[in-house]
Motif scaffolding. Structure first.
Motif, PDB file in Angstrom:
ATOM      1  N   GLU A   1       0.844  -1.193   0.000  1.00 57.54           N
ATOM      2  CA  GLU A   1       0.000   0.000   0.000  1.00 57.54           C
ATOM      3  C   GLU A   1       0.881   1.246   0.000  1.00 57.54           C
ATOM      4  OE1 GLU A   1      -2.608  -0.201   3.330  1.00 57.54           O
ATOM      5  OE2 GLU A   1      -3.197  -2.282   2.952  1.00 57.54           O
ATOM      6  N   ASN A   2       0.258   2.381  -0.256  1.00 58.90           N
ATOM      7  CA  ASN A   2       0.985   3.642  -0.243  1.00 58.90           C
ATOM      8  C   ASN A   2       0.681   4.445   1.013  1.00 58.90           C
ATOM      9  OD1 ASN A   2       2.665   3.902  -2.630  1.00 58.90           O
ATOM     10  ND2 ASN A   2       0.758   3.746  -3.793  1.00 58.90           N
ATOM     11  N   ASP A   3       0.349   3.750   2.086  1.00 56.43           N
ATOM     12  CA  ASP A   3       0.045   4.398   3.360  1.00 56.43           C
ATOM     13  C   ASP A   3       1.354   4.549   4.138  1.00 56.43           C
ATOM     14  OD1 ASP A   3      -0.777   5.259   5.826  1.00 56.43           O
ATOM     15  OD2 ASP A   3      -2.379   3.775   6.042  1.00 56.43           O
ATOM     16  N   TRP A   4       2.039   5.697   3.951  1.00 55.38           N
ATOM     17  CA  TRP A   4       3.344   5.880   4.568  1.00 55.38           C
ATOM     18  C   TRP A   4       3.252   5.892   6.091  1.00 55.38           C
ATOM     19  CZ3 TRP A   4       8.179   5.137   4.331  1.00 55.38           C
ATOM     20  CH2 TRP A   4       9.074   5.836   5.135  1.00 55.38           C
ATOM     21  N   GLY A   5       2.170   6.426   6.629  1.00 55.56           N
ATOM     22  CA  GLY A   5       2.034   6.476   8.079  1.00 55.56           C
ATOM     23  C   GLY A   5       2.035   5.086   8.695  1.00 55.56           C
ATOM     24  N   ALA A   6       1.204   4.185   8.155  1.00 56.60           N
ATOM     25  CA  ALA A   6       1.151   2.816   8.669  1.00 56.60           C
ATOM     26  C   ALA A   6       2.447   2.075   8.401  1.00 56.60           C
ATOM     27  CB  ALA A   6      -0.026   2.072   8.040  1.00 56.60           C
ATOM     28  N   LEU A   7       3.014   2.310   7.235  1.00 55.81           N
ATOM     29  CA  LEU A   7       4.268   1.656   6.876  1.00 55.81           C
ATOM     30  C   LEU A   7       5.382   2.059   7.837  1.00 55.81           C
ATOM     31  CD1 LEU A   7       5.666   1.419   3.268  1.00 55.81           C
ATOM     32  CD2 LEU A   7       7.121   2.141   5.132  1.00 55.81           C
ATOM     33  N   LYS A   8       5.526   3.372   8.045  1.00 57.80           N
ATOM     34  CA  LYS A   8       6.609   3.851   8.898  1.00 57.80           C
ATOM     35  C   LYS A   8       6.446   3.352  10.334  1.00 57.80           C
ATOM     36  CE  LYS A   8       9.187   7.969  10.204  1.00 57.80           C
ATOM     37  NZ  LYS A   8       9.336   9.441  10.048  1.00 57.80           N
TER      38      LYS A   8
ATOM     39  N   LEU B   1      21.627   4.271  12.162  1.00 54.97           N
ATOM     40  CA  LEU B   1      20.189   4.364  11.972  1.00 54.97           C
ATOM     41  C   LEU B   1      19.821   5.537  11.071  1.00 54.97           C
ATOM     42  CD1 LEU B   1      19.096   3.708  15.641  1.00 54.97           C
ATOM     43  CD2 LEU B   1      18.679   2.194  13.716  1.00 54.97           C
ATOM     44  N   ASP B   2      18.746   5.358  10.320  1.00 52.19           N
ATOM     45  CA  ASP B   2      18.200   6.435   9.512  1.00 52.19           C
ATOM     46  C   ASP B   2      17.057   7.098  10.277  1.00 52.19           C
ATOM     47  OD1 ASP B   2      16.026   7.305   7.273  1.00 52.19           O
ATOM     48  OD2 ASP B   2      18.060   7.489   6.484  1.00 52.19           O
ATOM     49  N   PRO B   3      16.929   8.421  10.244  1.00 54.10           N
ATOM     50  CA  PRO B   3      15.863   9.095  10.994  1.00 54.10           C
ATOM     51  C   PRO B   3      14.462   8.624  10.623  1.00 54.10           C
ATOM     52  CG  PRO B   3      17.467  10.689  10.188  1.00 54.10           C
ATOM     53  CD  PRO B   3      17.813   9.377   9.569  1.00 54.10           C
ATOM     54  N   ASP B   4      14.267   8.179   9.379  1.00 56.34           N
ATOM     55  CA  ASP B   4      12.955   7.717   8.951  1.00 56.34           C
ATOM     56  C   ASP B   4      12.754   6.220   9.167  1.00 56.34           C
ATOM     57  OD1 ASP B   4      11.893  10.144   8.155  1.00 56.34           O
ATOM     58  OD2 ASP B   4      12.853  10.028   6.202  1.00 56.34           O
ATOM     59  N   GLY B   5      13.679   5.580   9.862  1.00 55.24           N
ATOM     60  CA  GLY B   5      13.567   4.150  10.114  1.00 55.24           C
ATOM     61  C   GLY B   5      14.525   3.351   9.255  1.00 55.24           C
ATOM     62  N   GLY B   6      14.845   2.146   9.702  1.00 47.60           N
ATOM     63  CA  GLY B   6      15.809   1.326   8.993  1.00 47.60           C
ATOM     64  C   GLY B   6      17.220   1.769   9.309  1.00 47.60           C
ATOM     65  N   PHE B   7      18.192   1.195   8.584  1.00 43.52           N
ATOM     66  CA  PHE B   7      19.582   1.518   8.880  1.00 43.52           C
ATOM     67  C   PHE B   7      20.431   1.449   7.620  1.00 43.52           C
ATOM     68  CE2 PHE B   7      18.721  -2.917   9.678  1.00 43.52           C
ATOM     69  CZ  PHE B   7      19.745  -3.589   9.067  1.00 43.52           C
ATOM     70  N   TRP B   8      21.496   2.246   7.643  1.00 43.43           N
ATOM     71  CA  TRP B   8      22.469   2.276   6.563  1.00 43.43           C
ATOM     72  C   TRP B   8      23.595   1.301   6.883  1.00 43.43           C
ATOM     73  CZ3 TRP B   8      22.088   5.000   2.063  1.00 43.43           C
ATOM     74  CH2 TRP B   8      21.102   5.996   1.996  1.00 43.43           C
ATOM     75  N   VAL B   9      24.031   0.571   5.893  1.00 42.07           N
ATOM     76  CA  VAL B   9      25.182  -0.316   6.014  1.00 42.07           C
ATOM     77  C   VAL B   9      26.251   0.223   5.073  1.00 42.07           C
ATOM     78  CG1 VAL B   9      26.057  -2.646   5.737  1.00 42.07           C
ATOM     79  CG2 VAL B   9      23.714  -2.284   6.510  1.00 42.07           C
TER      80      VAL B   9
END
Length: 557
Positions: free
Chosen positions: A85-92, A141-149
């Motif tokens: 889905e394109n629901d960024w709020g729920a996704l994030k 960590l990325d501010p919007d979630g997830g992480f950089w390797v």
């Protein structure tokens, strides 16, 4: 080392605790978005409607998949809700970020090093990335979630990691590492074709191969009919238009703000009729189009800019392209407060300006908040000639004054006198003599226009001044009377570079003329050029003739 490791672990635990907590219970599928990452051999991007989905293995009750980092930095976002889905709020809200310290940093953790954060699920253990690649690997960590390797280069890119995650996301492992035989064969060229392109549908345009699977086109794209721009790995007029195509699944729009969806798909055969780009009406412009066939992304940025405002009588004036997406406008601002802005096209659709109104004076000015869509304006404080520069690649506005007329002579204005300077062959003007009190540099024997310091009353230190900033002031109406001041009367050498608008003031005679005279003890005339080099057989030109203790400038014809 362990004490430092524990401290780092605590810091990273706090950072991880700021990310969204996962939903309790177990999951039957997880999804990934990001960049410079391959999941199960597929490059992931930022299309929320079509992420890379991994389902639970019913035999083991775990998620099992492979990961490869295709660039030196890769961003990984794993989430559990709103999949497809394109629901960024729920996704994030469902992005899962593990404890990255335990994940990648500590090759020999002690039990109390394993930090359990909110939800008791942000854990990651057993096999560590540094161990796999044989060196330290930065992860953050990325501010919007997830992480950089990071840390990758060839060592990371040539490894494939088999991952395993529990159904309740309580544990995540690298269970094995496989050396990848990287034999990537990139297309020799990419081609664009269509109404938007220079050749239309009659001739495909070749994109420049930048290496490592990256291709670029710089030039005009025209607003056009559906199917205006398509991308191919072979010349479509030779090999057909249904194979080796790169593009979106559905039509996407290009404007001066970029492209509506940056993700690409590759169609070995059977390109859908919906896989194309159009340039929006009124958005014909110069663009930079960059295609990355490794990560399947396309990036489009405008490569043109217009100046409009009071100085141009509100006409749209195309700015000079200096390269690297830097654009300049040179003009006369005939009154204080002449507002202006930049536009991406010859109209008001997309303005470019700082994040708030900006004012600049005669001195060099910089603002690093320039962006597309801003409704702010820029304006001058003083009357004058200005070079206004917009660096679109870095979002930087800069201004400086300039002299619009050819500089034939310069004078040192001091104590009510105007003394002519000497021009060297490298364009530097110099003058040697006694000076005290205030002085400026003028292109004529008048107080204005003149070169003056950018700041009020710049005092020349006793040891001199090196490459001081000059500004060009046109009139006394500016109500500024900046001058260089010298409280240490004596002989000085003043050197001026009108091109860079800099001045140097040096104690004593450093022009080289004194050395020429000292070398002229014989009565026979000896000639030197204006930089002090001895000339054996002078021809037409300007020289310094030295005969005994006498030296003078002469013109030979």
């Amino acid at each position: 080392m362990k004490k430092f490791s524990k401290l780092l672990a605590s810091c990273l635990a706090l950072a991880a605790g700021c990310s969204a907590a996962y939903a309790e219970g177990t999951f039957d599928k997880i999804a990934f978005m990001g960049e410079n990452i391959e999941i199960n051999g597929h490059a992931i991007g930022w299309n929320a409607a079509a992420p890379e989905v991994v389902e639970i293995n019913p035999a083991t009750g775990k998620f099992e998949f492979t990961v490869r980092f295709t660039r030196e930095n890769g961003l990984w976002q794993m989430y559990t809700d709103a999949i497809g889905e394109n629901d960024w709020g729920a996704l994030k809200a469902s992005i899962y970020s593990p404890n990255i310290y335990v994940a990648f940093a500590d090759m020999d953790p002690e039990p109390d090093d394993i930090v359990i954060t909110a939800g008791a699920a942000e854990r990651f253990n057993l096999k560590y990335l540094p161990d796999a690649v044989g060196k330290s690997v930065p992860v953050y960590l990325d501010p919007d979630g997830g992480f950089w390797v990071g840390g990758g280069s060839e060592a990371t890119k040539e490894q494939v990691y088999k991952m395993e995650i529990n159904a309740d996301l309580s544990e995540m492992k690298i269970v094995s590492v496989e050396k990848l035989e990287v034999k990537v064969e990139y297309p020799e060229n990419l081609y664009i074709i269509g109404d938007a392109t220079p050749g239309g549908w009659d001739k495909a345009t070749v994109m420049k191969n930048l290496g490592d699977g990256i291709y670029q086109y710089v030039g005009e794209l025209k607003a056009g009919s559906p199917g205006a721009l398509q991308i191919y790995g072979d010349d479509p007029l030779v090999c057909g238009m249904d194979s080796k195509a790169y593009g979106p699944a559905e039509p996407q729009v290009i404007t001066s703000l970029g492209v509506s969806d940056t993700s690409l798909k590759y169609y070995e055969t059977g390109r859908p009729t919906t896989s194309y780009y159009t340039v929006a009406e009124g958005q014909t412009n110069e663009y930079v189009v960059t295609v990355d066939v490794v990560n399947l992304t396309i990036n489009v940025v405008v490569n043109n800019l217009y100046f409009t405002g009071v100085p141009s009588d509100w006409n749209f004036v195309q700015m000079q392209n200096e390269g690297n997406r830097v654009f300049t406008y040179k003009g006369y601002f005939k009154a204080p407060g002449e507002a202006f802005c930049f536009t991406a096209t010859e109209g008001w659709d997309i303005k470019v300006a700082p994040d708030a109104d900006a004012e600049f004076g005669l001195g060099a000015f910089t603002n690093n908040t320039l962006f597309f869509g801003s409704q702010a304006a820029m304006k001058n404080v003083y009357i004058g000639y200005y070079i206004v520069s917009a660096d679109l690649a870095n979002g930087i506005l800069s201004t400086r004054t300039y002299n619009p007329d050819p500089i034939e002579k310069l004078y040192v204005a001091n104590g009510g006198k105007f003394t002519e300077m000497t021009k060297r062959s490298d364009g530097i003007y110099y003058w040697v003599g006694a000076i005290s009190g205030d002085f400026t540099i003028t292109p004529g024997q008048a107080a204005y226009p003149c070169y003056m310091p950018a700041e009020e009353a710049v005092a020349v230190p006793e040891e001199g001044l090196a490459n001081g900033e000059m500004v060009f002031n046109t009139t006394a109406d500016n109500n500024v009377n900046n001058k260089w001041s010298n409280a240490n009367a004596g002989e000085y050498t003043i050197k001026v570079n009108p091109e860079s608008q800099t001045i140097s003031v040096e104690k004593g005679d450093t022009s080289g003329v004194a050395a020429i005279i000292a070398d002229g003890e014989a009565q026979q005339a000896v000639f030197f050029d204006l930089t002090g080099r001895k000339i054996e057989n002078p021809s037409n030109g300007i020289y310094i003739r030295v005969q005994g203790a006498n030296a003078q400038k002469v013109v030979l014809r």
